[in-house]
Design a protein around this motif. Structure first.
Motif, mmCIF file in Angstrom:
data_model
loop_
_atom_site.group_PDB
_atom_site.id
_atom_site.type_symbol
_atom_site.label_atom_id
_atom_site.label_comp_id
_atom_site.label_asym_id
_atom_site.label_seq_id
_atom_site.Cartn_x
_atom_site.Cartn_y
_atom_site.Cartn_z
ATOM 1 N N ASP A 74 39.125 40.764 60.648
ATOM 2 C CA ASP A 74 38.847 41.592 59.479
ATOM 3 C C ASP A 74 39.274 40.814 58.249
ATOM 4 O OD1 ASP A 74 37.752 43.884 60.667
ATOM 5 O OD2 ASP A 74 39.741 44.630 61.184
ATOM 6 N N VAL A 75 38.349 40.658 57.305
ATOM 7 C CA VAL A 75 38.607 39.932 56.066
ATOM 8 C C VAL A 75 38.598 40.949 54.933
ATOM 9 C CG1 VAL A 75 37.729 38.172 54.488
ATOM 10 C CG2 VAL A 75 37.494 37.860 56.960
ATOM 11 N N ARG A 76 39.653 40.978 54.149
ATOM 12 C CA ARG A 76 39.720 41.874 53.003
ATOM 13 C C ARG A 76 38.888 41.251 51.879
ATOM 14 N NH1 ARG A 76 45.737 43.045 51.860
ATOM 15 N NH2 ARG A 76 44.766 44.385 50.320
ATOM 16 N N LEU A 77 37.585 41.365 52.041
ATOM 17 C CA LEU A 77 36.628 40.669 51.188
ATOM 18 C C LEU A 77 36.698 41.125 49.738
ATOM 19 C CD1 LEU A 77 34.352 38.605 51.067
ATOM 20 C CD2 LEU A 77 32.761 40.446 51.648
ATOM 21 N N GLY A 78 36.782 42.402 49.500
ATOM 22 C CA GLY A 78 36.829 42.906 48.131
ATOM 23 C C GLY A 78 38.041 42.393 47.374
ATOM 24 N N VAL A 79 39.185 42.363 48.029
ATOM 25 C CA VAL A 79 40.409 41.854 47.405
ATOM 26 C C VAL A 79 40.266 40.361 47.150
ATOM 27 C CG1 VAL A 79 42.877 41.431 47.781
ATOM 28 C CG2 VAL A 79 41.888 43.638 48.383
ATOM 29 N N TRP A 80 39.727 39.621 48.109
ATOM 30 C CA TRP A 80 39.577 38.178 47.961
ATOM 31 C C TRP A 80 38.690 37.832 46.770
ATOM 32 C CZ3 TRP A 80 35.486 34.691 48.374
ATOM 33 C CH2 TRP A 80 35.859 33.345 48.404
#
Length: 61
Positions: free
Chosen positions: A32-38
């Protein structure tokens, strides 16, 4: 970048809600990648070079 590419391909847009997590598979393992935060951090901290920012669709000015 794999998570961003997957998201843009599926959603057909580059606006990503800050709370969004994207599930990707790397070498047969799901992550799971916290894409929005990144993406938000890249925009505010400018840790990427101009070419990388352009690939994300972020103005380098």
């Amino acid at each position: 970048m794999a998570a961003l590419t997957q998201y843009v391909h599926r959603e057909q847009r580059t606006v990503i809600p800050r709370q969004h997590s994207e599930r990707i598979t790397v070498d047969g393992h799901e992550h799971d990648v916290r894409l929005g935060v990144w993406v938000s951090n890249q925009m505010s901290r400018r840790e990427l070079n101009e070419q990388q920012l352009a690939e994300l669709g972020i103005d380098s000015a």
